[in-house]
Design a protein around this motif. Structure first.
Motif, PDB file in Angstrom:
ATOM      1  N   GLY A 197      39.999  46.929  47.858  1.00  0.00           N
ATOM      2  CA  GLY A 197      39.961  46.003  48.588  1.00  0.00           C
ATOM      3  C   GLY A 197      38.855  44.297  49.574  1.00  0.00           C
ATOM      4  N   TRP A 198      39.062  45.760  50.348  1.00  0.00           N
ATOM      5  CA  TRP A 198      38.593  45.241  51.780  1.00  0.00           C
ATOM      6  C   TRP A 198      37.122  45.123  51.629  1.00  0.00           C
ATOM      7  CZ3 TRP A 198      40.517  41.983  55.320  1.00  0.00           C
ATOM      8  CH2 TRP A 198      39.671  42.144  56.532  1.00  0.00           C
ATOM      9  N   THR A 200      37.535  40.982  49.764  1.00  0.00           N
ATOM     10  CA  THR A 200      38.168  40.496  49.943  1.00  0.00           C
ATOM     11  C   THR A 200      39.351  40.096  49.447  1.00  0.00           C
ATOM     12  OG1 THR A 200      36.282  40.741  48.126  1.00  0.00           O
ATOM     13  CG2 THR A 200      38.152  39.601  46.817  1.00  0.00           C
ATOM     14  N   CYS A 201      39.935  41.047  48.781  1.00  0.00           N
ATOM     15  CA  CYS A 201      41.728  41.086  49.103  1.00  0.00           C
ATOM     16  C   CYS A 201      41.945  42.121  51.078  1.00  0.00           C
ATOM     17  CB  CYS A 201      42.047  42.030  48.068  1.00  0.00           C
ATOM     18  SG  CYS A 201      41.207  41.494  46.996  1.00  0.00           S
ATOM     19  N   GLU A 202      43.214  41.609  50.860  1.00  0.00           N
ATOM     20  CA  GLU A 202      43.907  42.150  53.007  1.00  0.00           C
ATOM     21  C   GLU A 202      45.461  42.078  52.145  1.00  0.00           C
ATOM     22  OE1 GLU A 202      44.828  40.834  56.348  1.00  0.00           O
ATOM     23  OE2 GLU A 202      44.043  39.327  55.875  1.00  0.00           O
ATOM     24  N   CYS A 205      46.063  41.689  45.222  1.00  0.00           N
ATOM     25  CA  CYS A 205      45.284  40.628  45.067  1.00  0.00           C
ATOM     26  C   CYS A 205      45.157  40.442  43.528  1.00  0.00           C
ATOM     27  CB  CYS A 205      43.437  40.144  46.256  1.00  0.00           C
ATOM     28  SG  CYS A 205      42.903  41.258  45.435  1.00  0.00           S
ATOM     29  N   SER A 206      44.728  39.503  42.912  1.00  0.00           N
ATOM     30  CA  SER A 206      44.431  39.798  41.345  1.00  0.00           C
ATOM     31  C   SER A 206      43.034  39.940  41.029  1.00  0.00           C
ATOM     32  CB  SER A 206      45.070  38.427  41.040  1.00  0.00           C
ATOM     33  OG  SER A 206      44.084  37.403  41.628  1.00  0.00           O
ATOM     34  N   THR A 207      42.146  40.218  41.794  1.00  0.00           N
ATOM     35  CA  THR A 207      40.701  40.120  41.479  1.00  0.00           C
ATOM     36  C   THR A 207      40.265  41.279  41.186  1.00  0.00           C
ATOM     37  OG1 THR A 207      40.079  38.791  43.875  1.00  0.00           O
ATOM     38  CG2 THR A 207      38.444  40.400  42.878  1.00  0.00           C
ATOM     39  N   ASP A 212      45.293  47.590  44.007  1.00  0.00           N
ATOM     40  CA  ASP A 212      46.696  46.596  45.795  1.00  0.00           C
ATOM     41  C   ASP A 212      47.321  47.633  45.866  1.00  0.00           C
ATOM     42  OD1 ASP A 212      46.025  44.114  44.670  1.00  0.00           O
ATOM     43  OD2 ASP A 212      47.940  43.986  43.226  1.00  0.00           O
TER      44      ASP A 212
END
Length: 281
Positions: A197-198, A200-202, A205-207, A212
């Motif tokens: 995710g990184w 975009t996500c930390e 997240c729901s991407t 997760d």
């Protein structure tokens, strides 16, 4: 595998002096050499990690990950029981920076060497599958891509910010501790080819397409370095959080974390499960 020798003693490294020591279980510490070609970065660079070959009794190899003038690298040395020698570079081209160098190496239960790499303060590298940064790498003892790697390269998983801890549970599942930016630190269950995710996500997240974490913490409570598995739980050493987290795991699920030693010992860099002493020990 932790950096343990067959006699139950450990190999210890010092990040900023580049020195390597043996430490017996009765507390005797002895310097066995220094790793050449190491430089510091004024932050998190230097001599980052060490691992002992699963076949050390026959090959006498130990592996180090460190910062060099041209970037981070993985090298192999010989330890004959007395001193280090025969430095050989196996993997280079891993970008470095003042911070976010990753740097943990361990042998997995499959006999291959795993390494964590940070994004070198260039977050987009974590999503670039052709880059060695922001990844968990998996390689043979000679530094070549391990059979079965998902992208026909050293890359095992991607989308990591600054992973500094890896361990395997009793069923051989790979778990990883990762430092977040300013929101969440993570405990991840690592699977080959997955995107964690990184940047975009930390945290969760729901991407679509991003995996997760199994657990996450505010950064003030963690900033995880090493992780180790023992007795049905992941133990996670916290730097900024100055505590040891115990997270019970069952299958692919992580239970409720519990903190120990909060603010007792300062920043905790490493946690390891100590091997049993031999009958003669």
């Amino acid at each position: 595998m932790p950096p343990w020798l067959p006699d139950g003693s450990a190999l210890l490294t010092e990040r900023d002096t580049f020195k390597v020591y043996t430490l017996t279980q009765d507390g005797t510490k002895r310097q066995i050499g220094e790793v050449p070609n190491v430089v510091t970065t004024g932050g998190e660079g230097g001599l980052l990690s060490i691992a002992v070959s699963p076949s050390w009794k026959s090959d006498h190899y130990v592996y180090v990950m460190h910062t060099a003038a041209d970037g981070n690298r993985i090298a192999r040395m010989t330890f004959d029981g007395s001193a280090l020698s025969d430095y050989k570079v196996l993997v280079d081209g891993i970008k470095k920076n003042t911070y976010h160098n990753g740097g943990r190496i361990k042998f997995g239960p499959d006999g291959y060497l795993y390494a964590t790499t940070g994004d070198a303060q260039s977050p987009d590298l974590a999503q670039d599958k052709t880059s060695l940064n922001g990844k968990i790498l998996r390689m043979t003892p000679d530094g070549t891509p391990a059979p079965g790697n998902p992208f026909n390269s050293l890359v095992h998983s991607y989308g990591h910010r600054n992973p500094q801890g890896i361990t395997w549970d009793a069923e051989g599942r790979l778990w990883e501790g990762e430092l977040g930016n300013n929101k969440y630190d993570e405990l991840n269950l690592i699977e080959p080819g997955k995107n964690y995710g990184w940047p975009t996500c930390e945290g969760g997240c729901s991407t679509t397409g991003m995996t997760d974490p199994k657990r996450q913490w505010p950064v003030a409570e963690a900033s995880p370095s090493a992780v180790a598995y023992a007795d049905g739980a992941i133990y996670m050493a916290a730097l900024r959080g100055e505590r040891l987290w115990r997270i019970p795991v069952a299958g692919t699920n992580a239970g409720t974390p519990k903190a120990y030693y909060t603010n007792h010992y300062g920043r905790l860099r490493t946690v390891e499960s100590v091997p049993a002493r031999s009958p003669s020990g």
